[in-house]
Design an enzyme around this catalytic site. Structure first.
Site, PDB file in Angstrom:
ATOM      1  N   LYS A 129     -13.427  -5.370   8.297  1.00 40.08           N
ATOM      2  CA  LYS A 129     -14.049  -4.462   7.320  1.00 40.08           C
ATOM      3  C   LYS A 129     -15.545  -4.332   7.589  1.00 40.08           C
ATOM      4  O   LYS A 129     -16.138  -3.251   7.405  1.00 40.08           O
ATOM      5  CB  LYS A 129     -13.789  -4.969   5.899  1.00 40.08           C
ATOM      6  N   VAL A 177       0.833  -1.215   0.000  1.00 40.28           N
ATOM      7  CA  VAL A 177       0.000   0.000   0.000  1.00 40.28           C
ATOM      8  C   VAL A 177       0.866   1.263   0.000  1.00 40.28           C
ATOM      9  O   VAL A 177       0.594   2.229  -0.724  1.00 40.28           O
ATOM     10  CB  VAL A 177      -0.955   0.012   1.226  1.00 40.28           C
ATOM     11  N   GLU A 181      -2.495 -10.160   3.507  1.00 40.65           N
ATOM     12  CA  GLU A 181      -1.905  -9.449   4.632  1.00 40.65           C
ATOM     13  C   GLU A 181      -0.531 -10.037   4.941  1.00 40.65           C
ATOM     14  O   GLU A 181      -0.241 -11.187   4.563  1.00 40.65           O
ATOM     15  CB  GLU A 181      -2.795  -9.614   5.866  1.00 40.65           C
TER      16      GLU A 181
HETATM   17  N1  HSE Z   1      -5.605  -8.560   2.382  1.00 39.98           N
HETATM   18  C1  HSE Z   1      -6.637  -7.690   1.957  1.00 39.98           C
HETATM   19  C2  HSE Z   1      -7.535  -8.411   0.976  1.00 39.98           C
HETATM   20  C3  HSE Z   1      -6.027  -6.464   1.326  1.00 39.98           C
HETATM   21  O1  HSE Z   1      -7.105  -9.442   0.459  1.00 39.98           O
HETATM   22  O2  HSE Z   1      -8.652  -7.969   0.738  1.00 39.98           O
HETATM   23  C4  HSE Z   1      -7.023  -5.384   1.003  1.00 39.98           C
HETATM   24  O3  HSE Z   1      -7.703  -4.939   2.148  1.00 39.98           O
END
Ligand code: HSE
Length: 330
Positions: free
Chosen positions: A198, A16, A183
């Site tokens: 999320k 990112v 991640e």
């Molecule tokens: N690891 C997260 C995904 C990255 O695969 O969605 C984006 O938030």
């Protein structure tokens, strides 16, 4: 008179961080420049000159010329300390750390009220898709009845590869890591926790409710039986990791679960690292937001969009959260 660029201090130069840096470098019209990047590992090979980097967080947090801190590191505890210090030092913040945001939402609201500074975190939910912007601003007045979506790119990528190419789970996971979707600790993705984080963040903007991550019922894809995808295919279905938030009799129910979807379902055709959020509004009916949910540039563009909002001093409205707070007082 020449307009001065806004100065940005960046924490983290992983997927990112690098995506964000590249987009800022390519957009002089933004009027922003990254003046320092704080990283942890002095040994790691970097693709830009060493002069850009520091290993001391004070070099950003105590630099009064820096206006905005962009935080894109993977350790949620350290991320919160950085963000808190930045806000208390009078800087606005953009963060991409969903785990940190979901675990500290109440404190982040409090810190914004206390300091008058702004924190934005569009990049934390669904990569490039402007989910929070739409829910927080465009649908600020709209009663949302249900949200349902694919909100993790890595697991969707893994399931696509397993179902389309009969790739085994571990190889597909390694590919998702190599592509920069997963991640740093991929357990967060495959166990469904990243999607759960999320969902927590989304619930605040869509329903005005502060859920704790542990209130989301979460099951990942790591324990799916080997033959599950074949079984689904035999019935003309596909397995997807689906996040849901439902409002029932004034109470929110949130979950992340693998589901077998038939071809008519609006999430059936979402493939690879793409995400899609279905928003069922009282007046709007079904709205669908789709696009790239992971990756350096899609996530970087969400960060840059937040930087632009900060240039106009535009924070989140938290309209539904504020309404609920008022109702509980009356
Ligand atoms: N690891 C997260 C995904 C990255 O695969 O969605 C984006 O938030």
């Amino acid at each position: 008179m020449e307009k001065k660029n806004i100065k940005i201090g960046l924490f983290g130069f992983g997927s990112v961080g690098q995506g964000t840096y590249q987009i800022i470098q390519e957009n002089a019209a933004l009027g922003a420049e990254v003046v320092r990047i704080c990283i942890k590992d002095p040994q790691k090979e970097r693709r830009i000159s060493r002069e850009n980097f520091t290993f001391r967080k004070e070099d950003i947090l105590q630099d009064d010329s820096i206006d905005i801190v962009v935080e894109a590191i993977s350790n949620a505890g350290e991320a919160f300390d950085i963000v808190k210090e930045a806000l208390l030092a009078g800087k606005d913040v953009v963060t991409a750390s969903k785990k940190m945001v979901s675990e500290h939402l109440a404190e982040l609201l409090e810190l914004q009220a206390q300091t008058g500074r702004i924190i934005r975190y569009e990049a934390a939910v669904c990569g490039a898709i402007p989910v929070l912007e739409v829910l927080d601003s465009y649908f600020a007045h709209e009663p949302i009845e249900e949200l349902c979506g694919i909100v993790n790119g890595s697991t969707n990528y893994i399931l696509s590869r397993m179902q389309d190419e009969s790739l085994d789970y571990s190889t597909a996971l390694r590919q998702a890591q190599a592509l920069g979707f997963a991640e740093a600790d991929p357990a967060l993705d495959v166990k469904g926790w990243d999607a759960g984080n999320k969902i927590v963040i989304t619930a605040l903007h869509a329903f005005g409710e502060l859920l704790r991550p542990e209130e989301v019922l979460v099951r990942g894809i790591d324990e799916l039986p080997r033959h599950a995808t074949r079984l689904a295919a035999a019935e003309g279905k596909r397995i997807k990791l689906v996040g849901r938030i439902r409002l029932k009799e004034g109470k929110l129910f949130a979950s992340v679960m693998p589901e077998m979807l038939s071809a008519e379902h609006p999430l059936y055709s979402v493939e690879e690292e793409n995400n899609r959020l279905l928003i069922y509004g009282k007046y709007s009916g079904l709205q669908q937001l789709s696009g790239k949910g992971a990756g350096a540039l899609p996530t970087g563009t969400a960060v840059v969009s937040d930087i632009r909002a900060l240039l106009n001093r535009r924070g989140y409205q938290y309209a539904k959260y504020k309404e609920r707070a008022l109702q509980s007082v009356v």
